[in-house]
Design a protein around this motif. Structure first.
Motif, PDB file in Angstrom:
ATOM      1  N   LYS A 117      -3.777   4.261  -7.484  1.00  0.00           N
ATOM      2  CA  LYS A 117      -4.712   4.450  -6.797  1.00  0.00           C
ATOM      3  C   LYS A 117      -5.621   2.990  -7.371  1.00  0.00           C
ATOM      4  CE  LYS A 117      -5.351   9.330  -6.207  1.00  0.00           C
ATOM      5  NZ  LYS A 117      -4.925   9.457  -5.071  1.00  0.00           N
ATOM      6  N   HIS A 118      -6.050   2.405  -6.248  1.00  0.00           N
ATOM      7  CA  HIS A 118      -6.956   1.314  -6.402  1.00  0.00           C
ATOM      8  C   HIS A 118      -8.143   1.391  -6.027  1.00  0.00           C
ATOM      9  CE1 HIS A 118      -3.433  -1.286  -7.971  1.00  0.00           C
ATOM     10  NE2 HIS A 118      -2.990  -0.761  -6.942  1.00  0.00           N
ATOM     11  N   GLU A 119      -9.302   1.678  -6.432  1.00  0.00           N
ATOM     12  CA  GLU A 119     -10.581   1.787  -6.070  1.00  0.00           C
ATOM     13  C   GLU A 119     -11.638   0.584  -6.152  1.00  0.00           C
ATOM     14  OE1 GLU A 119     -11.111   4.356  -4.158  1.00  0.00           O
ATOM     15  OE2 GLU A 119      -9.016   5.323  -4.736  1.00  0.00           O
ATOM     16  N   THR A 120     -11.196  -0.405  -5.505  1.00  0.00           N
ATOM     17  CA  THR A 120     -11.845  -1.831  -5.672  1.00  0.00           C
ATOM     18  C   THR A 120     -12.582  -2.091  -4.132  1.00  0.00           C
ATOM     19  OG1 THR A 120     -10.107  -3.359  -5.081  1.00  0.00           O
ATOM     20  CG2 THR A 120     -10.380  -2.794  -7.276  1.00  0.00           C
ATOM     21  N   PRO A 121     -13.682  -2.567  -4.057  1.00  0.00           N
ATOM     22  CA  PRO A 121     -14.203  -2.911  -2.865  1.00  0.00           C
ATOM     23  C   PRO A 121     -13.320  -3.809  -1.717  1.00  0.00           C
ATOM     24  CG  PRO A 121     -16.024  -2.997  -4.143  1.00  0.00           C
ATOM     25  CD  PRO A 121     -14.541  -2.903  -5.109  1.00  0.00           C
ATOM     26  N   HIS A 160       0.833  -1.208   0.154  1.00  0.00           N
ATOM     27  CA  HIS A 160       0.028  -0.067  -0.005  1.00  0.00           C
ATOM     28  C   HIS A 160       0.847   1.146  -0.066  1.00  0.00           C
ATOM     29  CE1 HIS A 160      -4.066  -1.805   0.583  1.00  0.00           C
ATOM     30  NE2 HIS A 160      -3.497  -2.730   1.177  1.00  0.00           N
ATOM     31  N   ALA A 181     -10.324  -1.774  -0.448  1.00  0.00           N
ATOM     32  CA  ALA A 181     -11.132  -0.895   0.830  1.00  0.00           C
ATOM     33  C   ALA A 181     -11.285  -1.644   1.822  1.00  0.00           C
ATOM     34  CB  ALA A 181     -12.377  -0.300   0.265  1.00  0.00           C
ATOM     35  N   ARG A 233      -7.858  -2.523   3.836  1.00  0.00           N
ATOM     36  CA  ARG A 233      -7.446  -1.136   4.558  1.00  0.00           C
ATOM     37  C   ARG A 233      -8.335  -1.270   5.872  1.00  0.00           C
ATOM     38  NH1 ARG A 233      -6.950   1.140  -0.510  1.00  0.00           N
ATOM     39  NH2 ARG A 233      -8.980   2.207  -0.412  1.00  0.00           N
ATOM     40  N   ASP A 234      -9.556  -1.342   5.869  1.00  0.00           N
ATOM     41  CA  ASP A 234     -10.433  -1.276   6.967  1.00  0.00           C
ATOM     42  C   ASP A 234      -9.927  -2.424   8.096  1.00  0.00           C
ATOM     43  OD1 ASP A 234     -11.584   0.859   6.082  1.00  0.00           O
ATOM     44  OD2 ASP A 234     -13.327  -0.024   5.278  1.00  0.00           O
TER      45      ASP A 234
END
Length: 100
Positions: free
Chosen positions: A87-91, A78, A94, A97-98
């Motif tokens: 940038k990776h905008e995948t569910p 990361h 995300a 990361r959470d």
């Protein structure tokens, strides 16, 4: 300066790739994917355990769903992406990361 650091980063990523490419020498891919990986895959999104798994005496005895191990949980990957502006905008990422 920056150019020197980027060249060093390139060399480090190359060394990581060399190491990953040697993995089949110590673990046959078939054995890993068919016999080892199912135990590492976790319980979230696992069709064999659609409601998760109950850890008796924990979490109020309610089923839990946890992700298994993933390179997406490696903070170094990361950080590299962030430094390089990727940038990776995948569910999934995300959620990782959470989860971390």
């Amino acid at each position: 300066g920056v150019e020197r650091c980027l060249k060093r980063l390139t060399a480090i990523c190359g060394a990581m790739l060399e190491s990953l490419n040697r993995m089949p020498q110590g673990c046959d891919p078939y054995i890993f994917y068919k016999r080892v990986r199912p135990f590492l895959s976790g319980w979230k999104g696992n069709p064999s355990l659609p409601h998760g798994i109950v850890y008796e005496g924990c979490f109020g005895d309610k089923p839990q769903q946890f992700h298994g191990g993933s390179a997406a949980q490696s903070s170094i990957l990361h950080v590299l992406d962030a430094l390089l502006g990727i940038k990776h905008e995948t569910p999934f990422l995300a959620a990782m990361r959470d989860y971390m």
